[in-house]
Design a protein around this motif. Structure first.
Motif, PDB file in Angstrom:
ATOM      1  N   ILE A 289      34.442  19.003  45.560  1.00 54.90           N
ATOM      2  CA  ILE A 289      34.839  18.479  44.313  1.00 54.90           C
ATOM      3  C   ILE A 289      36.120  19.694  44.293  1.00 54.90           C
ATOM      4  CG2 ILE A 289      34.237  18.968  41.960  1.00 54.90           C
ATOM      5  CD1 ILE A 289      31.599  17.944  42.717  1.00 54.90           C
TER       6      ILE A 289
ATOM      7  N   CYS B  33      26.738  11.015  44.673  1.00 53.16           N
ATOM      8  CA  CYS B  33      27.989  11.603  44.999  1.00 53.16           C
ATOM      9  C   CYS B  33      28.756  10.643  45.852  1.00 53.16           C
ATOM     10  CB  CYS B  33      27.945  13.074  45.803  1.00 53.16           C
ATOM     11  SG  CYS B  33      28.721  14.310  44.459  1.00 53.16           S
TER      12      CYS B  33
ATOM     13  N   TYR C  74      32.027  17.828  35.772  1.00 54.38           N
ATOM     14  CA  TYR C  74      31.575  18.953  36.520  1.00 54.38           C
ATOM     15  C   TYR C  74      31.485  19.490  35.681  1.00 54.38           C
ATOM     16  CZ  TYR C  74      30.598  21.823  40.717  1.00 54.38           C
ATOM     17  OH  TYR C  74      30.484  23.152  41.043  1.00 54.38           O
TER      18      TYR C  74
ATOM     19  N   LEU D 274      36.012  14.407  42.794  1.00 56.51           N
ATOM     20  CA  LEU D 274      35.339  14.020  43.758  1.00 56.51           C
ATOM     21  C   LEU D 274      36.958  13.552  44.587  1.00 56.51           C
ATOM     22  CD1 LEU D 274      32.685  14.221  45.426  1.00 56.51           C
ATOM     23  CD2 LEU D 274      32.669  12.042  44.130  1.00 56.51           C
TER      24      LEU D 274
ATOM     25  N   GLU E 174      33.514  22.708  44.747  1.00 60.57           N
ATOM     26  CA  GLU E 174      32.134  22.330  45.558  1.00 60.57           C
ATOM     27  C   GLU E 174      32.506  21.809  47.140  1.00 60.57           C
ATOM     28  OE1 GLU E 174      27.619  21.044  45.084  1.00 60.57           O
ATOM     29  OE2 GLU E 174      29.204  21.203  43.365  1.00 60.57           O
TER      30      GLU E 174
END
Length: 205
Positions: free
Chosen positions: A93, A3, A134, A114, A85
């Motif tokens: 996300i 990320c 994802y 993201l 998340e």
């Protein structure tokens, strides 16, 4: 998924878009919002830039635009918008589902992005996002899965009036499905105008 690496790369791209003054063509001016476009370096379509002034400071505007507790209340383009998340304080996300558009001409789309919030000197605040795979949110038959190439908001105080901000929005989505280019080129500038005007209205209310 790395990320940090992804968000660093996207943040660099959004910053470079905001500093890039060449080749933009104004395609729509409405409700004190100016929309320009130019060919994208990320995919076969265009990158779109929407610009407008908002009567608020960046630290109020940016959270209002990306946090689900605010955005799901004011963004009329979205059916739903939620955090899937949280990666860290400034990164998460998100899953967004749009309404259909143009009397059903463009059916509902969903995106898994993201998103990272990054500040710069001078009280400039940015969001930097890109679509990601994802596993917790696979595509469903109810809408077409779209893909957002690097996109984001760049919000900076107006030098002549620091209580107001200039908001610049960059989008370059691939909407998926069998859409004629002409439909997309009509829809996306209108989407940008609505996003900025809905943000203004939402902040006032």
């Amino acid at each position: 998924m790395d990320c940090k690496k992804i968000t660093d790369e996207v943040s660099e791209k959004i910053l470079s878009y905001s500093q890039d003054t060449s080749g933009w063509r104004v395609i729509k001016v409405s409700k004190n919002v100016t929309v320009s476009s130019k060919p994208s370096k990320e995919y076969a379509g265009n990158i779109y830039r929407g610009e407008g002034i908002i009567e608020e400071v960046p630290s109020k505007i940016i959270p209002f635009m990306y946090l689900p507790e605010y955005r799901s209340k004011w963004d009329k383009a979205l059916q739903s918008y939620k955090l899937l998340e949280r990666i860290d304080q400034d990164t998460g996300i998100y899953h967004s589902v749009t309404h259909s558009y143009g009397m059903g001409l463009i059916s509902s789309r969903d995106f898994v992005d993201l998103l990272h919030v990054k500040p710069y000197p001078g009280d400039i605040l940015t969001t930097n996002s890109v679509s990601v795979e994802y596993s917790g949110c696979p595509p469903t038959p109810s809408c077409v899965r779209g893909y957002n190439n690097p996109c984001g908001y760049v919000c900076s105080p107006l030098p002549e009036n620091p209580a107001h901000s200039k908001l610049v929005v960059f989008i370059q989505p691939e909407l998926g499905g069998m859409l004629p280019c002409s439909v997309v080129e009509t829809a996306l500038p209108t989407t940008l105008v609505n996003l900025i005007t809905d943000t203004r209205a939402g902040l006032k209310s």
